[in-house]
Structure formats: C-alpha cells, structure tokens
Write an enzyme that holds these catalytic residues in place. Sequence first.
Site, PDB file in Angstrom:
ATOM      1  N   ILE A 164       0.897  -1.154   0.000  1.00 18.15           N
ATOM      2  CA  ILE A 164       0.000   0.000   0.000  1.00 18.15           C
ATOM      3  C   ILE A 164       0.934   1.202   0.000  1.00 18.15           C
ATOM      4  O   ILE A 164       1.569   1.503   1.005  1.00 18.15           O
ATOM      5  CB  ILE A 164      -0.924   0.014   1.228  1.00 18.15           C
ATOM      6  CG1 ILE A 164      -1.864  -1.187   1.205  1.00 18.15           C
ATOM      7  CG2 ILE A 164      -1.735   1.307   1.263  1.00 18.15           C
ATOM      8  CD1 ILE A 164      -2.826  -1.244   2.377  1.00 18.15           C
ATOM      9  N   PRO A 165       1.056   1.907  -1.122  1.00 14.11           N
ATOM     10  CA  PRO A 165       2.178   2.837  -1.323  1.00 14.11           C
ATOM     11  C   PRO A 165       1.992   4.211  -0.682  1.00 14.11           C
ATOM     12  O   PRO A 165       1.924   5.233  -1.376  1.00 14.11           O
ATOM     13  CB  PRO A 165       2.255   2.933  -2.845  1.00 14.11           C
ATOM     14  CG  PRO A 165       0.841   2.755  -3.290  1.00 14.11           C
ATOM     15  CD  PRO A 165       0.236   1.763  -2.341  1.00 14.11           C
ATOM     16  N   CYS A 166       1.987   4.258   0.638  1.00 17.49           N
ATOM     17  CA  CYS A 166       1.874   5.544   1.322  1.00 17.49           C
ATOM     18  C   CYS A 166       3.106   6.410   1.086  1.00 17.49           C
ATOM     19  O   CYS A 166       3.056   7.635   1.262  1.00 17.49           O
ATOM     20  CB  CYS A 166       1.627   5.349   2.809  1.00 17.49           C
ATOM     21  SG  CYS A 166       2.865   4.377   3.677  1.00 17.49           S
ATOM     22  N   HIS A 167       4.218   5.801   0.655  1.00 16.40           N
ATOM     23  CA  HIS A 167       5.428   6.582   0.375  1.00 16.40           C
ATOM     24  C   HIS A 167       5.249   7.482  -0.840  1.00 16.40           C
ATOM     25  O   HIS A 167       6.048   8.396  -1.052  1.00 16.40           O
ATOM     26  CB  HIS A 167       6.618   5.642   0.148  1.00 16.40           C
ATOM     27  CG  HIS A 167       6.440   4.709  -1.014  1.00 16.40           C
ATOM     28  ND1 HIS A 167       5.691   3.551  -0.932  1.00 16.40           N
ATOM     29  CD2 HIS A 167       6.897   4.765  -2.298  1.00 16.40           C
ATOM     30  CE1 HIS A 167       5.703   2.929  -2.091  1.00 16.40           C
ATOM     31  NE2 HIS A 167       6.425   3.648  -2.942  1.00 16.40           N
TER      32      HIS A 167
END
Length: 279
Positions: free
Chosen positions: A241-244
Amino acid sequence: MQDYYRIADALGYIKENREKQPSLEEIAAAVHISPFHFQRMFTDWAGVSPKKFLHYISVEYAKEILKKDGASVYDAAYETGLSSTGRLHDLFVNIEGMTPGEYKHSGKGLVIRYSLQNGLFGNYLVASTETGICNVLFYEDKPDEVEAELNQLWSNAIVIKEEDSFHKLVNSFFGNGLSIQNPLTLHLKGTPFQLKVWEALLKIPEGSLQSYSHIASGIAQPTAQRAVGTAIGQNPVGFIIPCHRVIKTVGGIGEYRWGTARKMAMIGWEAAQHVPQTP
C-alpha cells in the site's frame, strides 16, 4: 539486499548536508567505502547513478511530478485492485476488511502467522491471517521491537512465528524485481474511512506522487486532509500500500513511518524504473 542499509545511510547523509551539495567522494566516505565501490553498488541497486537518483528525490523533481499528475491522471488511474503501471503491472491487490467484531476486539479469534524477511528496502516483518496479508512492517536491527509492535496491534489474536504461503508471496515480490503473477489479498483492520484512504493509495501509479490534498479530494472529502494524513500514517502494509507516494503539496518528501531515508529510497528507486534514461 544488505546494500540497502549503506544506501539509506548515504541518503541520510545527503539529506543532512543538502545545502553543501556533497560530492560522490564525500558521500562514499560517510558510509566508509571507496567512491568506485559506492558508485557501482548504488547503480546496481537503483539502476541509475547516485547523481541522477538525487534528482529524483529533489524538491524540484517532486514539484514537477505533482504538477504533471493532476486530477485527470488520478481519475484515470486503475481501479482498486491494480497497484501500478510499471514493474507492478501484474500485482493485483484486493482488500478484505476485518469484520466489525474483529476490528473492535483487536482480532479476537484470529490466528496470525508472521516471519522476518529481508528485501529491496531492508528488513521487514510480514504477517497474515488465513484470508490474506495483514501487516508488512519495516524495521532496522531490532526484530524484538517490531515483534512487540505486532503483538500490540493484535493484542487479542493468537500470534505465531511461522512462515506461510502469503509470506513467500511477499518475499517473491520483493526478491524478484517486484513483479509477481498471483493476486495479493490484504486482510486489514481499519475503520471504513481508513480502508477508503488505503484503497485510494493503491490507485497511485508507481513512479508517480500525490499530495495529501489530492488524496482527500479523490475520496470526495477535500476538507479532510488532516484525517487523511493520519490514516496514511497508520498504513499497516508498507510499500505494497504505497503511502510513500504521498508527499507535501509544496513538493517536500515529508516524514515516513519507517524513516525518511527509506521513503527517499522508495521514491527514487521507483522513479528510476519509470523515467526514460538518457545516454
């Protein structure tokens, strides 16, 4: 894979000495290896030279991407279930939310298996239920701390240190060019609002960046930027889950649950895979 930690140290040094614009020799000295070895190690890991990588994590580059990736790009992005457009093109991610009872009672009745792994962005703990992956938590050199964090997150579940097929799938994902053929199911504990935010993150294409305000608008709650930021900070499944990929509107990289250097590494690595290389 251990090269990541020297690269992370180098990125930390660069961040702290940004105004001085350190040379290759100075960066290599800071991580105690020769300039030649550092250049080769960094290029093998990132696919580009340190100099080009620094461009991808600069404020100017971030602003450029934010301007380019407007609402039309976001709206046209893949529906939830497809994580990205590049090396992750075949990684389908399906989110299964916990039942209200499981959420309220911190996973009471669930059996959670976990294992400690190492990948492109360092050490991580991966945990799963019989339904799917519930956590990917990065850590440095203290596995007991991340194990304690997992037990706190699932205080009423039965937590067992044992690798299962879900862990092997994630390990394959991090170990084989971040590309796998099988769908990935996430079994997440979160409020309806958190799940909505996490689903929105899956729509951000790899190599792109979005602002907090853009995510808030994308879930039809443009005034909820602070709540969106909180939900992003509570993302239980790092990188997948690409919160970056969410940064400040002004273009700054911003903080990250698992360290700013790791966020810089993730953003720069993804950009390096998607920006056409010039000779």
